[in-house]
Scaffold this motif. Structure first.
Motif, short mmCIF file in Angstrom:
data_model
loop_
_atom_site.label_atom_id
_atom_site.label_comp_id
_atom_site.label_asym_id
_atom_site.label_seq_id
_atom_site.Cartn_x
_atom_site.Cartn_y
_atom_site.Cartn_z
N THR A 68 -4.87 -5.60 -3.61
CA THR A 68 -5.08 -5.73 -5.06
C THR A 68 -6.29 -4.88 -5.41
N THR A 69 -6.12 -3.97 -6.33
CA THR A 69 -7.23 -3.09 -6.68
C THR A 69 -7.01 -2.45 -8.04
N THR A 70 -8.09 -2.08 -8.68
CA THR A 70 -8.05 -1.25 -9.88
C THR A 70 -9.04 -0.12 -9.67
N ILE A 71 -8.57 1.10 -9.71
CA ILE A 71 -9.41 2.27 -9.47
C ILE A 71 -9.39 3.15 -10.71
N ARG A 72 -10.58 3.42 -11.25
CA ARG A 72 -10.68 4.23 -12.45
C ARG A 72 -11.63 5.41 -12.21
N GLU A 85 -9.56 12.27 -3.66
CA GLU A 85 -10.07 11.89 -2.34
C GLU A 85 -10.83 10.58 -2.38
N ASN A 86 -11.55 10.30 -3.46
CA ASN A 86 -12.23 9.00 -3.56
C ASN A 86 -11.22 7.86 -3.61
N LYS A 87 -10.11 8.08 -4.29
CA LYS A 87 -9.05 7.06 -4.30
C LYS A 87 -8.54 6.82 -2.88
N LEU A 88 -8.30 7.90 -2.15
CA LEU A 88 -7.84 7.76 -0.77
C LEU A 88 -8.85 6.98 0.07
N LYS A 89 -10.13 7.30 -0.09
CA LYS A 89 -11.17 6.64 0.70
C LYS A 89 -11.20 5.14 0.42
N ILE A 90 -11.07 4.77 -0.84
CA ILE A 90 -11.13 3.35 -1.21
C ILE A 90 -9.93 2.60 -0.64
N ILE A 91 -8.74 3.18 -0.78
CA ILE A 91 -7.54 2.51 -0.29
C ILE A 91 -7.56 2.42 1.24
N CYS A 92 -7.93 3.51 1.89
CA CYS A 92 -7.97 3.50 3.36
C CYS A 92 -9.02 2.52 3.87
N ALA A 93 -10.15 2.39 3.18
CA ALA A 93 -11.16 1.43 3.59
C ALA A 93 -10.62 0.01 3.55
N ALA A 94 -9.76 -0.27 2.59
CA ALA A 94 -9.23 -1.62 2.43
C ALA A 94 -8.23 -2.00 3.52
N ILE A 95 -7.57 -1.02 4.14
CA ILE A 95 -6.55 -1.33 5.14
C ILE A 95 -6.94 -0.86 6.53
N ASN A 96 -8.22 -0.53 6.69
CA ASN A 96 -8.71 -0.12 8.01
C ASN A 96 -7.96 1.11 8.52
N ALA A 97 -7.85 2.12 7.64
CA ALA A 97 -7.13 3.34 7.97
C ALA A 97 -8.03 4.55 7.71
N SER A 98 -7.57 5.69 8.11
CA SER A 98 -8.27 6.94 7.82
C SER A 98 -7.24 7.99 7.43
N TYR A 99 -7.71 9.11 6.92
CA TYR A 99 -6.77 10.15 6.51
C TYR A 99 -7.30 11.52 6.92
N THR A 100 -6.36 12.44 7.08
CA THR A 100 -6.68 13.84 7.30
C THR A 100 -5.85 14.68 6.34
N ILE A 101 -6.36 15.86 6.03
CA ILE A 101 -5.67 16.78 5.13
C ILE A 101 -5.38 18.07 5.89
N VAL A 109 0.83 -1.20 0.00
CA VAL A 109 0.00 0.00 0.00
C VAL A 109 0.87 1.26 0.00
N LEU A 110 2.07 1.17 0.57
CA LEU A 110 2.96 2.33 0.55
C LEU A 110 3.36 2.69 -0.88
N SER A 111 3.49 1.69 -1.75
CA SER A 111 3.79 1.97 -3.16
C SER A 111 2.61 2.65 -3.85
N ILE A 112 1.41 2.26 -3.46
CA ILE A 112 0.22 2.89 -4.04
C ILE A 112 0.13 4.34 -3.61
N PHE A 113 0.44 4.62 -2.35
CA PHE A 113 0.47 6.01 -1.90
C PHE A 113 1.54 6.80 -2.67
N LYS A 114 2.67 6.17 -2.96
CA LYS A 114 3.71 6.84 -3.75
C LYS A 114 3.22 7.15 -5.16
N ALA A 115 2.43 6.24 -5.73
CA ALA A 115 1.87 6.48 -7.05
C ALA A 115 0.92 7.68 -7.04
#
Length: 358
Positions: free
Chosen positions: A320-324, A329-345, A292-298
């Motif tokens: 494993t995911t494909t996001i189109r 922010e929707n990308k962040l929400k989807i990834i964070c949902a998958a790893i039981n995480a949250s984000y702030t800006i 997931v750290l590589s996805i955040f780098k992307a």
């Protein structure tokens, strides 16, 4: 693009509602029929949520890891960022399936493939986009194309800017204001995501451009600035005369001569129309059992926005995911949902928090 609002999620999160949709009986049917009679203005949203639950109820797999469901459901509660209505007592079957529906809703309705969590070793990373030279300047993100080829700057609202060599844009990193504003120096092609409530402005030293959703080119040569419209329409005005604007429609262009402060309109012939810059297409964020750290780098690379995620906390998280066709922010929400995480800006950066993946 926002696929469903908080009002839809409110229904989907309600155990009482889900039980009525999937396991109707005389009591809950009578209750919801009375509710619809009392709230006719909300019936369309209810029907949308009802259809979604019915569809997802048919897609529940037979074998799902219970701990995975607990993690995904907990993260979706954080993602929704609101109080969940106190659930009524339900059958064990509803309580068990419910968690899977929410996880499926977060990905199916967003037009993406199912997100799955894995603890296995990572495959080859699939990173996106060439990097632009970027930095924060007084809470504004500055992006410069110092290469000899065109570079794409993706904006968090879904818009894109193709920067020609030497071009610079400056803008609020997350475009959260009532007006989306970008300051341009040099040549660029804009493809703007539609948002009728938040118009988009492009400012150059001499000319300003107002759009609602369109694609157009801005070029400067020998003291003259030319704006060419490919789709939609825009309003152009001089920075020294904001009372008078010129409307440009597809297949037309407007040239501004800085020496005389005069505008000259012109039409494009078929060859010129065919030669217009094509809009950039955001590559799919496609990852197969990737860290997931590589996805955040992307995401960082594509949007030039710093994402702070702890190696110690998230170093063992693989998905494993494909996001189109989703906003940043929707990308962040989807990834964070998958790893039981949250984000702030804050301060032009993203901060990821959560528990380690074991």
């Amino acid at each position: 693009m926002k696929h469903f609002g908080e009002d839809t999620w409110e229904f989907i999160q309600d155990d009482h509602f889900v039980q009525w949709v999937l396991f109707p009986d005389a009591v809950n049917t009578a209750w919801w029929e009375q509710w619809m009679a009392d709230h006719p203005e909300r019936v369309p949203v209810l029907e949308k949520a009802r259809t979604m639950v019915q569809t997802l109820g048919k897609t529940v797999p037979h074998k799902v890891d219970h701990r995975l469901l607990e993690e995904v459901y907990a993260s979706l509660d954080q993602y929704l960022d609101k109080e969940v209505p106190a659930p009524v007592q339900t059958t064990a079957r509803v309580a068990s399936l419910r968690k899977w529906w929410w996880a499926a809703a977060a990905v199916i309705a967003g037009g993406i493939a199912m997100v799955s969590i894995s603890r296995k070793s990572a495959t080859k990373e699939n990173l996106l986009a060439d990097k632009l030279q970027s930095h924060m300047e007084q809470q504004q993100l500055v992006r410069v194309n110092t290469s000899t080829t065109d570079q794409v700057a993706w904006l968090t609202d879904g818009s894109s800017v193709i920067l020609k060599t030497g071009a610079t844009i400056k803008h609020d990193a997350f475009l959260t204001q009532s007006k989306r504003e970008v300051y341009l120096k040099g040549n660029a092609f804009f493809d703007i995501a539609k948002d009728a409530e938040r118009p988009f402005y492009v400012y150059t030293p001499k000319v300003a451009i107002r759009v609602l959703g369109t694609s157009f080119n801005v070029s400067e040569e020998s003291g003259s600035l030319t704006v060419t419209v490919k789709t939609g329409k825009i309003a152009v005005y001089s920075m020294t005369d904001k009372q008078h604007s010129y409307i440009i429609t597809p297949g037309h262009q407007l040239r501004f001569d800085a020496r005389t402060a005069a505008f000259v309109a012109d039409s494009l012939n078929s060859e010129q129309l065919a030669a217009l810059q094509p809009a950039a297409e955001m590559p799919a964020f496609a990852f197969d059992n990737a860290p997931v750290l590589s996805i955040f780098k992307a995401l960082e690379s594509a949007y030039s926005i710093k994402i702070n995620a702890s190696e110690e906390t998230f170093g063992k998280c693989f998905i494993t995911t494909t996001i189109r066709n989703e906003t940043f922010e929707n990308k962040l929400k989807i990834i964070c949902a998958a790893i039981n995480a949250s984000y702030t800006i804050r301060e032009g950066q993203v901060f990821i928090t959560g528990k380690p993946c074991n």
